[in-house]
Design an enzyme around this catalytic site. Structure first.
Site, PDB file in Angstrom:
ATOM      1  N   LYS A  58       0.826  -1.211   0.000  1.00  0.00           N
ATOM      2  CA  LYS A  58       0.000   0.000   0.000  1.00  0.00           C
ATOM      3  C   LYS A  58       0.860   1.261   0.000  1.00  0.00           C
ATOM      4  CE  LYS A  58       0.652   1.215   4.468  1.00  0.00           C
ATOM      5  NZ  LYS A  58       0.975   2.533   5.039  1.00  0.00           N
TER       6      LYS A  58
ATOM      7  N   THR B  99      -4.038   5.302   3.841  1.00  0.00           N
ATOM      8  CA  THR B  99      -2.802   5.832   3.268  1.00  0.00           C
ATOM      9  C   THR B  99      -3.040   6.535   1.939  1.00  0.00           C
ATOM     10  OG1 THR B  99      -1.712   3.936   4.287  1.00  0.00           O
ATOM     11  CG2 THR B  99      -0.400   5.232   2.782  1.00  0.00           C
TER      12      THR B  99
END
Length: 345
Positions: A204, A261
């Site tokens: 990620k 994120t």
């Protein structure tokens, strides 16, 4: 198994470690030290920087990495890693690419079977090893665990509600550590999917750089939502190929961490991408930071692993080319949009 209430053999509270060593005095290590102290543990925080050690012990604040947060006096800082290693449970919070070196500093100081909770998110350059594999090689006497999920250090340190995943070889081995960290605003869910829990945190970071580029280029929230969704498809393909389970991919450690994120400039990786989208270079941005943007180091490893396994990851490929080959961002975006039409999946 992912729910901490499953299973019949709940570990007694007496088995919770009363002392916890935190190895790494950056923002995330300091935030986790605060979590452990709030939960009632005596915390030994190892920091490389003498000024951090002095400030934590004298002022009860880590002004260098986490300014404005009052630290519990139950947190004592040290520059001697052996002091942290003497605790019955360790949180290992070094940057991913430094984990091998830092973990080696614990060698010989741990009791066999000591839980060592990996709190770094990345894949090692050069070896393509997950952090648990690095730990097993360097500290075979340790019991490896992984803490991951949607959590910004500042939010956690301020006591804002946070849920994460704590993974270990078995749920019951992880339970006492989870109980030692759990509090009114910090909830660890248990898992025995060590691989899947690590995949989310590592990949990620790369994909968040792409979402930051979208924001930096002012391409709109629709474009960011689309990119985040396609990023999850890439992450899921990669995770399944390495053995991650479906419930992990759709849980806190993967989907949850990706959403966080890819949606906030608090993310070091997304903010780096935003700067790239605005026309700055990665070197310019990173030169002014004390903290590490793990996606910069993980991008090349993820792309190499995907190519070897025949996994299609065009977004990660584009990020890698922008970072390593100075590929024009406009050209990379155009290439992604003009990919052949296909079924979603």
């Amino acid at each position: 198994m992912t729910d901490e209430d499953e299973g019949s053999g709940k570990t007694g509270m007496a088995d919770r470690p009363g002392r916890i060593g935190v190895v790494g005095g950056g923002a995330w290590g300091t935030a986790l030290a605060t979590v452990a102290a709030r939960a009632g543990a005596q915390v030994t925080l190892w920091a490389r920087e003498p000024e951090v050690v002095d400030a934590v012990n004298r002022d009860h604040e880590n002004a260098m990495f986490l300014p404005g947060i009052a630290l519990d006096p139950a947190i004592s800082a040290t520059g001697d890693i052996a002091e942290a290693a003497s605790c019955p449970a360790i949180l290992l919070v070094s940057p991913a690419q430094a984990l091998r070196t830092v973990a080696a500093g614990l060698s010989g100081a741990l009791e066999p079977g000591t839980p060592v909770v990996i709190c770094a998110k990345g894949i090692e350059q050069g070896t393509s090893m997950l952090m648990s594999e690095v730990l097993a090689e360097v500290l075979p006497e340790a019991e490896p665990m992984v803490l991951s999920g949607p959590s910004f250090a500042d939010d956690v340190a301020r006591g804002l509600p946070t849920a994460v995943t704590l993974a270990a070889g078995s749920v019951e081995r992880a339970r006492p550590v989870a109980e030692a960290l759990a509090g009114q605003t910090f909830r660890p869910y248990l898992s025995d999917d060590l691989v899947g829990t690590q995949i989310g945190g590592a990949v990620k970071n790369v994909l968040a750089i792409a979402c930051g580029i979208v924001d930096g280029r002012r391409l709109g929230t629709s474009a960011r939502a689309a990119l985040t969704t396609r990023a999850f498809a890439e992450l899921s393909r990669f995770g399944r190929a390495l053995g991650a389970r479906t419930e992990t991919l759709t849980g806190l450690a993967v989907l949850g961490d990706l959403i966080l994120t890819c949606s906030s400039p608090q993310s070091r990786n997304m903010s780096l991408g935003m700067a790239l989208g605005e026309g700055r270079t990665a070197e310019e941005v990173l030169a002014g930071r004390r903290s590490v943007s793990e996606g910069v180091y993980t991008a090349a490893v993820v792309v190499e692993m995907a190519r070897e396994r025949g996994i299609e990851m065009p977004i990660a490929e584009a990020v890698h080319q922008i970072l390593s080959a100075n590929r024009d961002i406009g050209e990379a975006i155009e290439t992604l949009i003009q990919r052949p039409l296909r079924s979603e999946g």
